[in-house]
Scaffold this active site. Structure first.
Site, mmCIF file in Angstrom:
data_model
loop_
_atom_site.group_PDB
_atom_site.id
_atom_site.type_symbol
_atom_site.label_atom_id
_atom_site.label_comp_id
_atom_site.label_asym_id
_atom_site.label_seq_id
_atom_site.Cartn_x
_atom_site.Cartn_y
_atom_site.Cartn_z
ATOM 1 N N LEU A 1 0.849 -1.170 -0.014
ATOM 2 C CA LEU A 1 0.007 -0.047 0.066
ATOM 3 C C LEU A 1 0.885 1.177 -0.118
ATOM 4 O O LEU A 1 1.985 1.023 0.510
ATOM 5 C CB LEU A 1 -0.954 0.193 1.293
ATOM 6 C CG LEU A 1 -2.043 -1.100 1.450
ATOM 7 C CD1 LEU A 1 -2.494 -0.926 2.863
ATOM 8 C CD2 LEU A 1 -2.964 -0.948 0.453
ATOM 9 N N ASN B 1 6.106 5.982 -1.088
ATOM 10 C CA ASN B 1 7.532 5.709 -1.244
ATOM 11 C C ASN B 1 8.434 5.332 -0.037
ATOM 12 O O ASN B 1 9.564 5.204 -0.300
ATOM 13 C CB ASN B 1 8.368 6.649 -1.980
ATOM 14 C CG ASN B 1 7.471 7.408 -3.218
ATOM 15 O OD1 ASN B 1 6.941 6.431 -3.845
ATOM 16 N ND2 ASN B 1 7.521 8.569 -3.378
ATOM 17 N N ARG B 2 7.744 4.753 0.986
ATOM 18 C CA ARG B 2 8.493 4.259 2.255
ATOM 19 C C ARG B 2 9.185 5.442 2.833
ATOM 20 O O ARG B 2 10.343 5.124 3.480
ATOM 21 C CB ARG B 2 9.464 2.956 1.694
ATOM 22 C CG ARG B 2 8.678 2.035 1.248
ATOM 23 C CD ARG B 2 7.352 1.226 2.105
ATOM 24 N NE ARG B 2 6.865 0.136 1.808
ATOM 25 C CZ ARG B 2 5.326 0.425 1.383
ATOM 26 N NH1 ARG B 2 4.891 1.510 1.086
ATOM 27 N NH2 ARG B 2 5.009 -0.676 1.012
ATOM 28 N N MET B 3 9.100 6.674 2.233
ATOM 29 C CA MET B 3 9.611 7.575 3.058
ATOM 30 C C MET B 3 8.965 8.258 4.141
ATOM 31 O O MET B 3 8.499 9.288 4.491
ATOM 32 C CB MET B 3 10.043 8.982 2.118
ATOM 33 C CG MET B 3 10.658 8.421 0.790
ATOM 34 S SD MET B 3 12.356 8.619 1.129
ATOM 35 C CE MET B 3 12.623 10.310 1.097
#
Ligand SMILES: Cc1cc2nc3c(=O)[nH]c(=O)nc-3n(C[C@H](O)[C@H](O)[C@H](O)COP(=O)(O)O)c2cc1C
Length: 221
Positions: free
Chosen positions: A10, A193-195
Site C-alpha cells: 500500500l 515511497n516508504r519515506m
C-alpha cells in the site's frame, strides 16, 4: 502450504510529521493522535501490543487495553500472576505498540513498569460489568493451563451463584493495573515511497529542575 505476500503493498499518504512543529511534550501529541484515532473511528484504538521479557530472555507479546494516560505514562489492567505479570516481576521494562491502519500510524512506547496503587485498581475493578468481574476470578491464574472449557464454565457458574447479579464482587488481590512510565516514545506516520516520518521523543534525564524535558530526533524509516 506456504503463502506469498511479497506483491502486497500500500502507499501511505494520509499525513506527515514535522520535527519543527510538534509539541515539546510527547503527551500532547499522544493526546492529539488518540483523539484523531477516536474521531476516525479506528477499531479499538485502545488496543495495544505489549511486549515483555522475563529472566529467560525470551520476548513475548500480547494485546492489552490502554485504560488511562497519566502524567507519567500509560495504564493497563491484568492478572498479576499471568505470564506477563511474571515477566514484569522478573524484568520491569516493557514496550507497547499501537497500529492504526486507518491513519497509517504507529506509536511505540518504552519504559519501566510498576503496579499502580491497590485502591486505584479496586476502584476500576468495581466499575467493570459484573460478568467481567466474575471472569477475572475464573481466570486465575491467568495463563495457567485448564483441562477444558467445561471446567471454566463450571467455575463461572459457581461464582455467579456466590455473587449474584446485584451483589458486590470483591476485587481480587491478584488483579490490577500496571503503569508504564514513558522513557521513549516514537510517532510513526506512513508516507509515500516508504519515506515514512519517524520522530522519537526521549526523556532528557539531565534536566536539573525536576521537570521532565524531552529531546526529539528523526529516524530513518
Ligand atoms: C482486543 C484485546 C484486548 C485485550 N485486553 C486485555 C487486557 O486489557 N488485559 C489482559 O490481561 N488481557 C487482555 N487481552 C488478552 C491478552 O491478549 C492475553 O491473551 C492475556 O492477557 C494473557 O496474556 P499472557 O499469557 O501473556 O499474560 C486482550 C486481548 C485482545 C485481543
Amino acid at each position: 502450504m506456504s503463502m506469498d505476500f511479497t506483491d502486497q503493498r500500500l502507499s501511505y499518504e494520509k499525513g506527515q510529521l514535522d520535527q519543527e512543529s510538534i509539541p515539546a511534550s510527547p503527551f500532547e501529541l499522544l493526546n492529539v493522535w488518540m483523539n484523531e484515532a477516536i474521531e476516525a473511528q479506528v477499531q479499538e484504538p485502545y488496543a495495544m501490543s505489549l511486549a515483555t521479557c522475563g529472566a529467560d530472555n525470551k520476548p513475548s507479546v500480547r494485546i492489552v487495553l490502554l485504560r488511562e494516560i497519566t502524567e507519567k505514562g500509560i495504564v493497563f489492567y491484568t492478572n498479576y500472576e499471568s505470564a506477563k505479570g511474571q515477566d514484569i516481576a522478573e524484568n520491569p521494562n516493557a514496550e507497547v505498540l499501537f497500529f492504526w491502519h486507518e491513519l497509517e500510524r504507529q506509536i511505540r512506547i518504552s519504559g519501566g513498569v510498576a503496579k499502580i496503587a491497590a485502591d486505584k485498581s479496586s476502584a476500576y475493578f468495581q466499575k467493570r460489568p459484573h460478568d467481567s468481574q466474575v471472569g477475572a476470578w475464573v481466570s486465575q491464574p491467568q495463563s495457567g493451563m485448564v483441562a477444558n472449557r467445561e471446567v471454566m464454565e463450571a467455575k463461572f457458574d459457581a461464582l455467579q451463584n456466590q455473587y449474584p447479579e446485584n451483589s458486590q464482587v470483591p476485587t481480587p488481590e491478584f488483579w490490577g493495573g500496571y503503569e508504564i512510565t514513558i522513557n521513549e516514545i516514537e510517532f510513526w506516520q506512513g508516507r509515500a515511497n516508504r519515506m515514512h516520518d519517524r520522530i522519537v521523543y526521549t526523556q532528557d534525564k539531565s534536566s536539573s529542575n525536576g521537570a521532565v524535558n524531552w529531546t526529539t530526533k528523526r529516524l530513518l524509516p
